[in-house]
Design a protein around this motif. Structure first.
Motif, PDB file in Angstrom:
ATOM      1  N   UNK A  63       0.763  -1.189  -0.014  1.00  0.00           N
ATOM      2  CA  UNK A  63       0.020  -0.166  -0.164  1.00  0.00           C
ATOM      3  C   UNK A  63       0.800   1.213  -0.150  1.00  0.00           C
ATOM      4  N   UNK A  64       0.528   2.147  -1.081  1.00  0.00           N
ATOM      5  CA  UNK A  64       1.625   3.278  -1.071  1.00  0.00           C
ATOM      6  C   UNK A  64       0.726   4.639  -0.630  1.00  0.00           C
ATOM      7  N   UNK A  65      -0.694   4.542  -0.482  1.00  0.00           N
ATOM      8  CA  UNK A  65      -1.487   5.506  -0.158  1.00  0.00           C
ATOM      9  C   UNK A  65      -2.696   5.345   0.420  1.00  0.00           C
ATOM     10  N   UNK A 123      10.945  -2.830   1.020  1.00  0.00           N
ATOM     11  CA  UNK A 123      10.694  -1.413   1.362  1.00  0.00           C
ATOM     12  C   UNK A 123      11.566  -0.613   2.311  1.00  0.00           C
ATOM     13  N   UNK A 124      12.136   0.528   1.932  1.00  0.00           N
ATOM     14  CA  UNK A 124      13.176   0.852   2.772  1.00  0.00           C
ATOM     15  C   UNK A 124      12.865   2.384   3.187  1.00  0.00           C
ATOM     16  N   UNK A 125      12.838   2.845   4.365  1.00  0.00           N
ATOM     17  CA  UNK A 125      12.495   4.230   4.793  1.00  0.00           C
ATOM     18  C   UNK A 125      13.912   4.790   5.256  1.00  0.00           C
ATOM     19  N   UNK A 144       8.905   6.024  -3.559  1.00  0.00           N
ATOM     20  CA  UNK A 144       7.387   6.282  -3.320  1.00  0.00           C
ATOM     21  C   UNK A 144       7.116   7.698  -2.966  1.00  0.00           C
ATOM     22  N   UNK A 145       7.844   7.845  -1.916  1.00  0.00           N
ATOM     23  CA  UNK A 145       7.626   9.574  -1.641  1.00  0.00           C
ATOM     24  C   UNK A 145       8.989  10.249  -0.844  1.00  0.00           C
ATOM     25  N   UNK A 146       9.150  11.353  -0.970  1.00  0.00           N
ATOM     26  CA  UNK A 146      10.240  12.132  -0.806  1.00  0.00           C
ATOM     27  C   UNK A 146      11.104  12.406  -2.114  1.00  0.00           C
ATOM     28  N   UNK A 147      12.317  12.787  -1.935  1.00  0.00           N
ATOM     29  CA  UNK A 147      13.062  12.808  -2.897  1.00  0.00           C
ATOM     30  C   UNK A 147      14.598  12.179  -2.651  1.00  0.00           C
ATOM     31  N   UNK A 148      15.159  11.907  -3.750  1.00  0.00           N
ATOM     32  CA  UNK A 148      16.694  11.212  -3.471  1.00  0.00           C
ATOM     33  C   UNK A 148      17.422  11.544  -4.784  1.00  0.00           C
ATOM     34  N   UNK A 180      13.557  12.365   4.795  1.00  0.00           N
ATOM     35  CA  UNK A 180      13.007  11.020   4.839  1.00  0.00           C
ATOM     36  C   UNK A 180      12.383  10.809   3.337  1.00  0.00           C
ATOM     37  N   UNK A 181      12.745   9.694   2.996  1.00  0.00           N
ATOM     38  CA  UNK A 181      11.902   9.180   1.890  1.00  0.00           C
ATOM     39  C   UNK A 181      11.475   7.559   1.731  1.00  0.00           C
TER      40      UNK A 181
END
Length: 195
Positions: A63-65, A123-125, A144-148, A180-181
């Motif tokens: 689940x992404x959102x 999945x990596x936070x 998935x979210x954030x920027x890298x 955080x991403x």
């Protein structure tokens, strides 16, 4: 190294017509819903109901959102999935239905044809630089979210829902988050262990 931008993904109806899926990548290129070796996609699930069935396919879902879903899969106990639970793998050719927990969700689907391919999804936070091994086969890194920023000959920037396909000569990549991403690392290989 290829970057797939979220704005360029292809959207199409679900196989069962019940919603819309957004295709991130598929092999072979241009394959349809019945003849792919592997497929990575996202789906917006607006209502509870049945999942499409795919003969001979293994599937991993995250689940992404949204609040999450409860999957009812023939032969399995009900499985609740949200943005923090472990990713869930199951055969895509058995009867499956989903009940939304608290409104619409967006999910990530990784599917491989079990007679030819295998896959794993991690999945990596991350909030500090991390090295990601790409290993043999095909690796995709979905932000998935954030920027890298991914270190390479020329640094590559990934925004929300952008995906990186490293080249075959990349053994590992250094990924640096702006803050955080959340990343999904998808590894695909054929059943003989070759790429």
């Amino acid at each position: 190294m290829r970057v797939l931008r979220a704005a360029g993904y292809r959207s199409m109806p679900w196989k069962n017509g019940g919603g819309v899926t957004t295709e991130i990548a598929v092999s072979p290129a241009g394959a349809g819903l019945d003849d792919f070796d592997w497929r990575v996609s996202m789906a917006r699930v607006e209502l509870s109901g049945p999942f499409s069935q795919f003969a001979g396919i293994d599937r991993t879902l995250a689940v992404l959102e949204g609040e999450g879903i409860v999957l009812e899969i023939a032969g399995y106990p009900p499985k609740s999935i949200n943005r923090t639970t472990a990713l869930f793998s199951f055969p895509a050719d058995v009867q499956t239905s989903a009940t939304l927990i608290g409104g619409p969700i967006t999910d990530l689907n990784v599917m491989t044809r079990r007679s030819r391919m295998t896959h794993s999804v991690e999945r990596l936070v991350v909030s500090a630089p991390v090295e990601i091994r790409t290993e043999a086969g095909t690796t995709l890194i979905l932000c998935s979210n954030g920027e890298v920023t991914v270190s390479a000959a020329e640094p590559v920037h990934l925004g929300p829902l952008d995906t990186l396909l490293p080249g075959p000569d990349s053994a590992s990549l250094l990924v640096q988050p702006a803050h955080e991403a959340t990343l999904f690392v998808i590894r695909l290989g054929d059943i003989s262990g070759n790429d």
